[in-house]
Design a protein around this motif. Structure first.
Motif, PDB file in Angstrom:
ATOM      1  N   THR A   1       0.852  -1.200   0.000  1.00  0.00           N
ATOM      2  CA  THR A   1       0.000   0.000   0.000  1.00  0.00           C
ATOM      3  C   THR A   1       0.881   1.241   0.000  1.00  0.00           C
ATOM      4  O   THR A   1       1.870   1.313   0.738  1.00  0.00           O
ATOM      5  N   LEU A   2       0.520   2.195  -0.839  1.00  0.00           N
ATOM      6  CA  LEU A   2       1.171   3.509  -0.892  1.00  0.00           C
ATOM      7  C   LEU A   2       0.121   4.556  -0.562  1.00  0.00           C
ATOM      8  O   LEU A   2      -0.940   4.608  -1.199  1.00  0.00           O
ATOM      9  N   THR A   3       0.412   5.388   0.422  1.00  0.00           N
ATOM     10  CA  THR A   3      -0.561   6.383   0.876  1.00  0.00           C
ATOM     11  C   THR A   3       0.032   7.780   0.796  1.00  0.00           C
ATOM     12  O   THR A   3       1.195   8.002   1.150  1.00  0.00           O
TER      13      THR A   3
ATOM     14  N   PHE B   1      -5.529  -1.201  -7.432  1.00  0.00           N
ATOM     15  CA  PHE B   1      -6.559  -0.143  -7.447  1.00  0.00           C
ATOM     16  C   PHE B   1      -6.183   0.944  -6.438  1.00  0.00           C
ATOM     17  O   PHE B   1      -5.339   0.736  -5.565  1.00  0.00           O
ATOM     18  N   PHE B   2      -6.816   2.107  -6.571  1.00  0.00           N
ATOM     19  CA  PHE B   2      -6.580   3.180  -5.593  1.00  0.00           C
ATOM     20  C   PHE B   2      -7.904   3.774  -5.125  1.00  0.00           C
ATOM     21  O   PHE B   2      -8.918   3.722  -5.830  1.00  0.00           O
TER      22      PHE B   2
ATOM     23  N   THR C   1      -5.153   9.542  -0.209  1.00  0.00           N
ATOM     24  CA  THR C   1      -5.392   8.603  -1.306  1.00  0.00           C
ATOM     25  C   THR C   1      -4.436   7.436  -1.122  1.00  0.00           C
ATOM     26  O   THR C   1      -3.275   7.628  -0.729  1.00  0.00           O
ATOM     27  N   THR C   2      -4.910   6.211  -1.380  1.00  0.00           N
ATOM     28  CA  THR C   2      -4.114   5.002  -1.153  1.00  0.00           C
ATOM     29  C   THR C   2      -4.150   4.102  -2.388  1.00  0.00           C
ATOM     30  O   THR C   2      -5.235   3.795  -2.906  1.00  0.00           O
ATOM     31  N   LEU C   3      -2.966   3.698  -2.816  1.00  0.00           N
ATOM     32  CA  LEU C   3      -2.838   2.715  -3.896  1.00  0.00           C
ATOM     33  C   LEU C   3      -2.567   1.356  -3.264  1.00  0.00           C
ATOM     34  O   LEU C   3      -1.665   1.218  -2.431  1.00  0.00           O
TER      35      LEU C   3
END
Length: 238
Positions: free
Chosen positions: A166-168, A195-196, A203-205
């Motif tokens: 997860t990237l936030t 998905f994001f 926002t999170t990928l």
């Protein structure tokens, strides 16, 4: 020895024809009575008009506040005796000081200046005017515009194959910005694995069941009518 002749007293010049006024003249006396009555009536009407509950003559209007600048809410009122003024935001009283400045521009115009605009200044502002005869109030909104920005970008990440990555990023902007993610310069095609999501402030990928092919340079970008911002992070899956 002859004596000097006594000095003659100056003789006042006669007024020009038509400029004399006989205060004993009945017409002059009647005119004076009418003038006095008119003045007393004017004074009474003035006092009746001013003494009473305060009234809003020109209401507050919504204003737009740009982040970092100042905004002013202005209201024209009628109040005698002098009223007590109170400003509030969303029901909470605002104190006159560095952030909020009470302004009295002339006997009828009062204003509130909001300095150092920020998103938190968005809201409903009200003025309450009180004197011994009563009170009145009015309200308007301050609409805040903030360029789209990323307050904190995603962190570089190392992950094991098969795990979830997860990237936030923390984002802000008003109007609410459009948000997108790319990988190695290409828009990400979302599916049930990659998905994001976009919230009000983040926002999170998400990358499920990560594979080495998911390694790369990821970018998040935000954009609204006032600005654009972006941030990058590296993902390594092994």
């Amino acid at each position: 020895m002859s004596k000097a002749a006594p000095a003659k007293k100056p003789v006042a010049a006669a007024p020009p024809p038509g400029c004399t006024l006989d205060i004993k003249d009945p017409q002059v006396q009647r005119a004076a009575i009418r003038i006095q009555a008119s003045y007393r009536g004017h004074r009474s009407r003035k006092e009746l008009r001013e003494k009473g509950p305060p009234r809003v003559l020109e209401p507050l209007k919504d204003v737009v506040l740009i982040e970092g600048s100042a905004a002013k809410l202005t209201c024209r009122i009628s109040a005698f005796p002098d009223p007590f003024i109170r400003w509030s935001k969303d029901g909470k009283e605002l104190r006159d000081g560095p952030k909020y400045r009470y302004v009295f521009e002339d006997p009828d115009v009062v204003a509130l200046v909001v300095r150092d605009g920020e998103l938190a200044d968005l809201g409903q502002y009200s003025i309450n005017v009180t004197n011994p005869f009563g009170q009145c109030s009015d309200s308007a909104r301050i609409l805040v515009e903030v360029p789209a920005k990323i307050q904190k970008g995603p962190d570089n990440t190392k992950a094991r194959k098969g795990t979830t990555v997860t990237l936030t990023a923390e984002i802000m902007g008003e109007p609410a910005p459009d948000v997108g993610w790319t990988k190695d310069g290409e828009d990400i095609d979302e599916d049930d694995r990659v998905f994001f999501e976009v919230g009000s402030t983040t926002t999170t990928l998400t990358i499920r069941r990560a594979t080495p092919e998911d390694s790369g340079k990821y970018e998040v970008y935000v954009e609204n009518s006032l600005g654009v911002d972006q941030s990058f992070a590296r993902v390594d899956v092994a």
